[in-house]
Design an enzyme around this catalytic site. Sequence first.
Site, short mmCIF file in Angstrom:
data_model
loop_
_atom_site.label_atom_id
_atom_site.label_comp_id
_atom_site.label_asym_id
_atom_site.label_seq_id
_atom_site.Cartn_x
_atom_site.Cartn_y
_atom_site.Cartn_z
N ASP A 85 10.12 -9.91 15.43
CA ASP A 85 10.47 -8.89 16.42
C ASP A 85 9.48 -7.73 16.34
O ASP A 85 9.06 -7.33 15.24
CB ASP A 85 11.87 -8.32 16.12
CG ASP A 85 12.98 -9.36 16.31
OD1 ASP A 85 12.69 -10.39 16.96
OD2 ASP A 85 14.08 -9.14 15.80
N ASP B 262 13.36 1.49 13.80
CA ASP B 262 13.62 0.38 12.86
C ASP B 262 13.08 0.74 11.48
O ASP B 262 13.74 0.60 10.46
CB ASP B 262 12.89 -0.90 13.34
CG ASP B 262 13.64 -1.66 14.42
OD1 ASP B 262 12.98 -2.12 15.36
OD2 ASP B 262 14.89 -1.79 14.31
N GLU C 87 16.55 -6.71 7.35
CA GLU C 87 15.82 -7.34 8.47
C GLU C 87 14.39 -6.83 8.50
O GLU C 87 13.48 -7.55 8.91
CB GLU C 87 16.50 -7.01 9.80
CG GLU C 87 15.73 -7.59 10.99
CD GLU C 87 16.21 -7.09 12.33
OE1 GLU C 87 17.25 -6.42 12.39
OE2 GLU C 87 15.53 -7.36 13.33
N GLU C 88 14.18 -5.59 8.06
CA GLU C 88 12.85 -4.98 8.19
C GLU C 88 11.96 -5.20 6.98
O GLU C 88 10.86 -4.63 6.91
CB GLU C 88 13.01 -3.48 8.49
CG GLU C 88 13.85 -3.17 9.72
CD GLU C 88 13.44 -3.94 10.98
OE1 GLU C 88 14.32 -4.24 11.80
OE2 GLU C 88 12.23 -4.25 11.12
N ASP D 145 21.13 -4.95 8.25
CA ASP D 145 20.35 -4.79 9.46
C ASP D 145 20.37 -3.29 9.74
O ASP D 145 21.35 -2.78 10.28
CB ASP D 145 20.99 -5.58 10.61
CG ASP D 145 20.24 -5.41 11.92
OD1 ASP D 145 20.64 -6.07 12.90
OD2 ASP D 145 19.28 -4.62 11.96
N LEU E 100 18.95 -1.24 11.80
CA LEU E 100 19.11 -0.81 13.19
C LEU E 100 19.28 -2.04 14.06
O LEU E 100 18.32 -2.78 14.31
CB LEU E 100 17.89 0.00 13.66
CG LEU E 100 18.06 0.67 15.02
CD1 LEU E 100 19.09 1.79 14.95
CD2 LEU E 100 16.74 1.22 15.53
N ASP E 101 20.51 -2.26 14.51
CA ASP E 101 20.79 -3.43 15.36
C ASP E 101 20.78 -2.99 16.82
O ASP E 101 21.30 -1.94 17.17
CB ASP E 101 22.17 -4.00 15.00
CG ASP E 101 22.59 -5.08 15.97
OD1 ASP E 101 21.93 -6.14 15.98
OD2 ASP E 101 23.55 -4.87 16.73
N GLU F 243 23.46 -10.13 9.94
CA GLU F 243 24.15 -9.92 11.23
C GLU F 243 25.44 -10.77 11.27
O GLU F 243 26.55 -10.23 11.24
CB GLU F 243 23.23 -10.29 12.41
CG GLU F 243 22.08 -9.28 12.60
CD GLU F 243 21.11 -9.69 13.71
OE1 GLU F 243 20.70 -10.85 13.78
OE2 GLU F 243 20.74 -8.79 14.50
P1 AHG Z 1 17.98 -6.35 16.32
O1 AHG Z 1 17.74 -5.20 17.22
O2 AHG Z 1 18.54 -5.98 14.98
O3 AHG Z 1 16.80 -7.28 16.24
O4 AHG Z 1 19.18 -7.20 16.95
C1 AHG Z 1 19.09 -7.57 18.29
C2 AHG Z 1 20.05 -8.68 18.54
C3 AHG Z 1 21.46 -8.21 18.83
O5 AHG Z 1 21.70 -6.89 18.50
C4 AHG Z 1 21.61 -8.39 20.31
O6 AHG Z 1 22.91 -8.81 20.66
C5 AHG Z 1 20.58 -9.45 20.62
O7 AHG Z 1 19.57 -9.37 19.64
C6 AHG Z 1 19.97 -9.25 21.96
O8 AHG Z 1 19.11 -10.35 22.15
P2 AHG Z 1 18.64 -10.68 23.66
O9 AHG Z 1 17.77 -9.54 24.06
O10 AHG Z 1 17.92 -12.01 23.52
O11 AHG Z 1 19.89 -10.79 24.49
MN MN Z 2 20.37 -6.95 14.78
MN MN Z 3 17.66 -4.76 13.54
#
Ligand code: AHG
Ligand code: MN
Ligand code: MN
Length: 334
Positions: free
Chosen positions: A63, A69, A92-93, A113, A115-116, A277
Amino acid sequence: MSTQAITFNRHLWQQHKQFNQPIGLSILMTQMGFAAKILSREIGLAALAGKLGLVGEKNATGDTQKKLDVFSNEVVIDAFSDTGLVAAIASEELDQVQLIECGGDAQYILCIDPLDGSSNTDTGNAVGTIFGFYRRHTTGYCGTEADVLRQGADLITAGYILYGASTILVYSCGGSVDGFTLDPSVGEFMLSHPDIHCPTEGKIYSANLSYYCEWRPQIQTLVDYLGDSQSTHHPPYSMRYSGALVADVHRILLEGGLYFYPSTHQQPDGKLRLLYENAPLAFVVEQAGGLASTGKQRILDIKADSIHQRSPLVIGSASAVTLYEQFLQEGAPV
Ligand code: AHG
Ligand code: MN
Ligand code: MN
């Protein structure tokens, strides 16, 4: 507000006395509350402090990393690494497990995680933090990766913080699931959602329907079934999806229904990560009477083989998760 109101720290003291909760765990949860207050403030003011936008790097799960983050990860690592209670942190980071030299005393492992929902940071939408604590298995001078690669059923405490219209901390240490709302004027999390139970049914489903064409036909059939407002088998459902797992699961926990992030051709194991998560959220939702699975296997039964391992997720009301599993395994039951 009366001083009769129950602060997070008073709740932790009650848990310690009533359930003989280890004082070390109470201290860790106090630290989690402290980190949450810092993050709530900094996320709320990020636009004024030049903390929005990307840092340009990608994290271990591929990501793109936002500035928040990286900042959130620093806050949680600083909050726990020198408590003398935590022997290893999987974040996660962080590409690898952060092994912490702590002698043999540290008894706990943190999976987090920081920052989700970070795709929401630059538009001021809801984001969160997800955490889970395990008791350490090894006794060496620092934790090991083996201490971290666990089954969610081994979790001793798990929860999340939602930074939304209000900042809410929800957690369970194996008994009730309780929610606390931050009162910034006194800097305290106050008990606002005691003993949360996930409704056995709900009329909300939460999924990113832009992947509809990539899902298995059985999941497409389920979505068509849920979206049929004329159905004689169920009242009409509403679809809600925020892009932040914490925000979507919190809504399902309180109001019932289901959230699902299935596998696709590109992501055969789904997108969401098991250790920091899916497992912590599954722990909370199961303690509240709901269910969480991959569609085939209970999330809490899966032993992690790697720290950034992904798994498909369906989570929420028991009847809704069971219906999802039926569709996935047998096709439409009606
Ligand atoms: P993070 O920001 O920790 O990487 O998590 C993102 C996750 C979750 O929070 C969210 O429901 C999903 O990714 C969104 O994914 P899409 O953009 O593919 O829907
Ligand atoms: Mn997340
Ligand atoms: Mn995250």
